[in-house]
Structure formats: C-alpha cells, structure tokens
Design a protein around this motif. Structure first.
Motif, PDB file in Angstrom:
ATOM      1  N   ALA A  70      -8.726   3.503   1.892  1.00 17.80           N
ATOM      2  CA  ALA A  70      -7.740   2.436   2.057  1.00 17.80           C
ATOM      3  C   ALA A  70      -7.893   1.763   3.425  1.00 17.80           C
ATOM      4  O   ALA A  70      -7.859   0.537   3.528  1.00 17.80           O
ATOM      5  CB  ALA A  70      -6.328   2.989   1.898  1.00 17.80           C
ATOM      6  N   LEU A  71      -8.061   2.566   4.463  1.00 20.76           N
ATOM      7  CA  LEU A  71      -8.207   2.000   5.807  1.00 20.76           C
ATOM      8  C   LEU A  71      -9.505   1.210   5.948  1.00 20.76           C
ATOM      9  O   LEU A  71      -9.525   0.139   6.572  1.00 20.76           O
ATOM     10  CB  LEU A  71      -8.136   3.112   6.857  1.00 20.76           C
ATOM     11  N   ILE A  72     -10.584   1.693   5.378  1.00 18.59           N
ATOM     12  CA  ILE A  72     -11.856   0.970   5.447  1.00 18.59           C
ATOM     13  C   ILE A  72     -11.765  -0.338   4.664  1.00 18.59           C
ATOM     14  O   ILE A  72     -12.266  -1.374   5.108  1.00 18.59           O
ATOM     15  CB  ILE A  72     -13.016   1.853   4.935  1.00 18.59           C
ATOM     16  N   ALA A  73     -11.111  -0.315   3.503  1.00 17.10           N
ATOM     17  CA  ALA A  73     -10.937  -1.548   2.725  1.00 17.10           C
ATOM     18  C   ALA A  73     -10.103  -2.561   3.512  1.00 17.10           C
ATOM     19  O   ALA A  73     -10.425  -3.750   3.536  1.00 17.10           O
ATOM     20  CB  ALA A  73     -10.281  -1.235   1.383  1.00 17.10           C
ATOM     21  N   PHE A  74      -9.047  -2.094   4.162  1.00 19.50           N
ATOM     22  CA  PHE A  74      -8.211  -2.983   4.971  1.00 19.50           C
ATOM     23  C   PHE A  74      -9.012  -3.551   6.140  1.00 19.50           C
ATOM     24  O   PHE A  74      -8.976  -4.750   6.402  1.00 19.50           O
ATOM     25  CB  PHE A  74      -6.978  -2.239   5.486  1.00 19.50           C
ATOM     26  N   ARG A  75      -9.756  -2.695   6.845  1.00 17.76           N
ATOM     27  CA  ARG A  75     -10.571  -3.162   7.965  1.00 17.76           C
ATOM     28  C   ARG A  75     -11.595  -4.189   7.509  1.00 17.76           C
ATOM     29  O   ARG A  75     -11.775  -5.232   8.149  1.00 17.76           O
ATOM     30  CB  ARG A  75     -11.283  -1.996   8.646  1.00 17.76           C
ATOM     31  N   LEU A 125      -3.520  -1.179   2.016  1.00 19.35           N
ATOM     32  CA  LEU A 125      -2.731  -0.152   2.692  1.00 19.35           C
ATOM     33  C   LEU A 125      -1.719   0.522   1.768  1.00 19.35           C
ATOM     34  O   LEU A 125      -1.179   1.571   2.115  1.00 19.35           O
ATOM     35  CB  LEU A 125      -2.016  -0.745   3.908  1.00 19.35           C
ATOM     36  N   THR A 126      -1.470  -0.033   0.595  1.00 16.10           N
ATOM     37  CA  THR A 126      -0.515   0.593  -0.321  1.00 16.10           C
ATOM     38  C   THR A 126      -1.010   1.950  -0.816  1.00 16.10           C
ATOM     39  O   THR A 126      -0.223   2.746  -1.326  1.00 16.10           O
ATOM     40  CB  THR A 126      -0.193  -0.315  -1.521  1.00 16.10           C
ATOM     41  N   LEU A 145       4.036  -9.838  -0.090  1.00 17.99           N
ATOM     42  CA  LEU A 145       4.181  -8.384   0.018  1.00 17.99           C
ATOM     43  C   LEU A 145       3.628  -7.723  -1.244  1.00 17.99           C
ATOM     44  O   LEU A 145       3.941  -8.152  -2.349  1.00 17.99           O
ATOM     45  CB  LEU A 145       5.650  -8.005   0.168  1.00 17.99           C
ATOM     46  N   PRO A 146       2.825  -6.704  -1.080  1.00 14.88           N
ATOM     47  CA  PRO A 146       2.324  -5.993  -2.259  1.00 14.88           C
ATOM     48  C   PRO A 146       3.407  -5.086  -2.846  1.00 14.88           C
ATOM     49  O   PRO A 146       4.480  -4.926  -2.256  1.00 14.88           O
ATOM     50  CB  PRO A 146       1.174  -5.158  -1.684  1.00 14.88           C
ATOM     51  N   ASP A 147       3.101  -4.491  -3.966  1.00 17.39           N
ATOM     52  CA  ASP A 147       3.993  -3.494  -4.551  1.00 17.39           C
ATOM     53  C   ASP A 147       4.078  -2.326  -3.582  1.00 17.39           C
ATOM     54  O   ASP A 147       3.073  -1.707  -3.251  1.00 17.39           O
ATOM     55  CB  ASP A 147       3.440  -3.033  -5.898  1.00 17.39           C
ATOM     56  N   MET A 148       5.276  -2.055  -3.100  1.00 20.23           N
ATOM     57  CA  MET A 148       5.465  -1.027  -2.073  1.00 20.23           C
ATOM     58  C   MET A 148       5.955   0.296  -2.662  1.00 20.23           C
ATOM     59  O   MET A 148       6.380   1.175  -1.925  1.00 20.23           O
ATOM     60  CB  MET A 148       6.455  -1.541  -1.028  1.00 20.23           C
TER      61      MET A 148
END
Length: 171
Positions: A70-75, A125-126, A145-148
C-alpha cells in the motif's frame, strides 16, 4: 536443545506467516540428541505444525506485506518529486528508517507526511487496516475521499490544505 529449537521454529513460522512468505521448514537436530529424542522431537514438531497451521492459512488482515504494498503504491502514485524515495528504500516499512511511518507489532499505525508536495489520490492507503493516525496536510493531494471502511481503528485524520473532496463518515 529442544526448547531453543522449538522457540526458533515458532518464531520462524509466525514471521513467515506475518510477511506472507512461504514457509520452508527443515528439521535437523544437534548431534547430541539421540535418535530416541529425535523421534520425539519430530512428533512434537508435527503436532505443533498441525495446531498452528489454521492460523497460518487464515490471516484476516492485510498484514505487513499488505502495508508495504500500500505504501509503495501510494509513493509511486503521489511522489513525483521523489521526496520519499531517499528513505523508503528497503522492503520493511517498520524498520524505523521510513520517513513519516510508525509501527506497532510490525503494522503501520501512524503515517505523517506533511508539507511534502505530494500529489495524487490517497486511495492506496485504505489498505492500511491498522492505521490510527493519518496526517497528510499541506500537500497537493486530490480527488474524492476513498471508502474509509477499512480504517476502523483510525483516531486522527488530517487532510487539510489539499484538494480532497467528500464527506467524512460519522462513524
């Protein structure tokens, strides 16, 4: 000998399961262990694996590997200026070297990436389902905002000074 071997086996099993990696086991005993004790250790090993196997197979959360992805995809999607690339270099976000990332029990619980000129969507990040604090203020993040719903443990959210739209759910 037995206790050390058993503890090593348990730790290696739980690490492999937590990281989503294949579990490779090799049974070897010190020369000092007689064949009688070796047979007993093998029986106990099999009982141990059978009792732990259901927990290794059924992981209800994304786990540390999911946090990393998730963090790598966000970065990749948001860090055009490569600001995070200098510290997010290894494959373990909980190493203490990743800027803005704090962990507990090998899971990301706190992400604070403020005023870094990040741009893009926060959707990746979800997948951080253990997240308690998310602060991304002062960037150029956009979209809705994404689905939280996966952020059930989120206690603090700061997305101010971005171009994110949408309503934050009450619960």
């Amino acid at each position: 000998y037995f206790w050390n071997w058993y503890v090593d086996l348990a730790v290696n099993c739980s690490r492999a399961a937590a990281m989503g990696r294949p579990l490779n086991l090799r049974f070897s005993y010190p020369r000092e262990v007689s064949s009688k004790h070796g047979s007993l250790l093998l029986q106990i090993s099999i009982i141990f694996l059978l009792s732990v196997f259901p927990f290794l197979v059924a992981a209800p959360d994304n786990g540390p590997q999911g946090d990393y992805e998730a963090l790598i995809a966000f970065r990749s999607a948001s860090d055009a200026g490569k600001i995070l690339a200098w510290s997010w270099i290894d494959d373990y976000p909980c190493s203490g070297l990743w800027y803005g990332v704090s962990c507990y029990n090998d899971r990301v619980i706190h992400l604070a990436l403020e005023n870094l000129q990040l741009a893009g969507k926060i959707d990746p990040l979800t997948a951080l389902d253990e997240l308690r604090v998310l602060s991304l203020k002062g960037n150029a993040l956009n979209g809705s905002l994404p689905d939280m719903s996966s952020w059930m443990k989120l206690e603090e959210l700061n997305l101010s000074q971005n171009q994110i739209s949408g309503q934050i759910p009450d619960s």
